[in-house]
Scaffold this active site. Sequence first.
Site, mmCIF file in Angstrom:
data_model
loop_
_atom_site.group_PDB
_atom_site.id
_atom_site.type_symbol
_atom_site.label_atom_id
_atom_site.label_comp_id
_atom_site.label_asym_id
_atom_site.label_seq_id
_atom_site.Cartn_x
_atom_site.Cartn_y
_atom_site.Cartn_z
ATOM 1 N N VAL A 44 -18.665 -11.915 -24.376
ATOM 2 C CA VAL A 44 -18.331 -13.119 -23.609
ATOM 3 C C VAL A 44 -19.101 -13.193 -22.285
ATOM 4 O O VAL A 44 -19.675 -14.230 -21.939
ATOM 5 C CB VAL A 44 -16.807 -13.161 -23.325
ATOM 6 N N ASP A 45 -19.159 -12.083 -21.552
ATOM 7 C CA ASP A 45 -19.754 -12.136 -20.209
ATOM 8 C C ASP A 45 -21.244 -12.496 -20.250
ATOM 9 O O ASP A 45 -21.701 -13.391 -19.544
ATOM 10 C CB ASP A 45 -19.568 -10.804 -19.475
ATOM 11 N N GLU A 103 3.933 -10.817 -6.468
ATOM 12 C CA GLU A 103 2.835 -10.987 -7.428
ATOM 13 C C GLU A 103 3.109 -10.370 -8.790
ATOM 14 O O GLU A 103 2.403 -10.639 -9.750
ATOM 15 C CB GLU A 103 1.530 -10.410 -6.862
ATOM 16 N N CYS A 141 5.395 -6.069 1.528
ATOM 17 C CA CYS A 141 5.766 -4.653 1.465
ATOM 18 C C CYS A 141 5.123 -3.867 2.618
ATOM 19 O O CYS A 141 5.492 -4.072 3.765
ATOM 20 C CB CYS A 141 5.402 -4.092 0.094
ATOM 21 N N TYR A 142 4.140 -3.023 2.365
ATOM 22 C CA TYR A 142 3.505 -2.327 3.488
ATOM 23 C C TYR A 142 2.939 -3.337 4.486
ATOM 24 O O TYR A 142 3.008 -3.137 5.699
ATOM 25 C CB TYR A 142 2.375 -1.407 2.990
ATOM 26 N N SER A 145 -25.744 -9.740 -25.467
ATOM 27 C CA SER A 145 -25.132 -8.826 -26.433
ATOM 28 C C SER A 145 -24.287 -9.581 -27.433
ATOM 29 O O SER A 145 -23.891 -9.041 -28.455
ATOM 30 C CB SER A 145 -24.253 -7.823 -25.692
ATOM 31 N N GLY A 177 0.835 -1.197 0.000
ATOM 32 C CA GLY A 177 0.000 0.000 0.000
ATOM 33 C C GLY A 177 0.862 1.236 0.000
ATOM 34 O O GLY A 177 2.055 1.171 0.303
#
Length: 524
Positions: free
Chosen positions: A237-238, A183, A90-91, A234, A63
């Site tokens: 994909v979703d 990450e 990290c933070y 539509s 953060g």
Amino acid sequence: MTQIHAPTDHDRLLIIDFGSQVTQLIARRLRELHVYCEIHPFNAVTPEFLAEFAPKAVILSGGPASVFAEGAPRPPEQVFELNVPILGICYGQQVMMEMLGGKVERGHNTAEFGRAYVTPETEQLDLLEGWFLTEREQVWMSHGDHVSRIAPGFRVFGTSPNAPFAVTADPDRHFYAVQFHPEVHHTPNGAKLYENFVRLAGFKGDWTMSAYREEAIAKIRETVGDDKVICGLSGGVDSSVAAVLIHEAIGDQLTCVFVDHGLLRKGEAEEVVTMFRDHYNMPLIHADEQDLFLGELDGQDDPEAKRKIIGKLFIDVFQKHATEVGDAKFLAQGTLYPDVIESVSFSGGPSVTIKSHHNVGGLPEKMGLKLVEPLRELFKDEVRALGVELGLPKSFIGRHPFPGPGLAIRCPGEITRAKLDILREADAVYIDQIRKHGLYDDIWQAFVAILPVRTVGVMGDGRTYDFACALRAVTSVDGMTADYYPFTHEFLGETATRIINEVPGINRVTYDITSKPPGTIEWE
Ligand code: XMP
């Protein structure tokens, strides 16, 4: 209380977010390991929330804050009493040390931003098993403050030139703290640390798309009961994956409404109708409203006015056709997890960013409908994986995004049927070229825009006075920023020749090399 999204019968990992830009990447890495995790902002994680969420492990994110700042964000103390493995990044590492009795100091000469190298200590640590592929491992650092004394019980397992406490741990309690970001892409072997962390926390890796499919189906049945559901399809994909999943759960209680506003690409309406009505046997209303949309758009050349007209008509038309279904109680939406993650706000409570669905915004309230959102827990690539699991063709699932207002925003100036026809043909040739050259999957989005200018050309023995068009192709991760795709000159030349030869009405082809920002991906 912040909402828990999880299906209850999975082991869950809690990511407490302190506002890092890359917190979502932690979740991605974990999901890739088939671990169910959720991101919640630090200020929403109360002791009650912790008890209810019952995590099997916790990650404290990075953060931007300094632990010295007034009101510096902290997790509740109870997190350290859960008796589960904790990883501070990290933070997250600094706040962990501070709260457990160590010491953090301000940066000055020890700030580190960018690439660094961590070397191991002699004592082995389970978290680092198999991590050091060479004598030193590349990592990505981004910190101003640093830990100057580690908390009681912790020992050092890795150091970097500017971070003597790059990796520390209290192995007895399974508390781990790293100064860098495992990450991100610039920590090339970072996934190994997450893999080790979830293994030693005892996760079974049971978060798979086939398990998800079964659970989601059961949940949809329970939510919907015998009621009817409508879904705006539509062709993206979703909405397609959501529709197929819901149809598998409740069959013909689902009706899809596909609005053809006359601004679709070549063959698109037929493709959607054939696939969903004929192949999947879904009740599908094909609302052919081309005359209505194109009529209202006639003579309009202002980009905002065009968008507003389309948005408003879409809702009216959707509502009209949805009413034909009778007493539907639910509206299905393809909302994804990134749309519902609450983001950290340092000024007050957690802020929630829920993107309204552009196609049916405001409709649920207007029609008194409840929502079914079976993709709310998923990231985009998980939706694709679920689509494959449900049998949707890979070529369909991998399609480039297509905006709600369709070709209208690729036709700057006034929209006419003639221009749309030319645009559709040119776009089809361009996409064919991209596919033939095997570039489709490397590109985030590619399309043609027809420009509101006519230019002079010579074809054969005669002069032409036809439209110019622009080719657009970009690479992007999420559409928020983008770069133009570096086609070869040969590809561009060949494509221009094909478009001019095969598409009457176009005599000049240009390539748009604007990045976003400052440009946008679409032309309007
Ligand atoms: P821009 O042009 O803003 O586009 O750089 C970013 C991404 O969003 C898509 N886009 C839309 N999608 N309705 C949509 O569903 C819209 O009104 C809309 N406008 C832009 C665009 O295609 C790109 O992927």
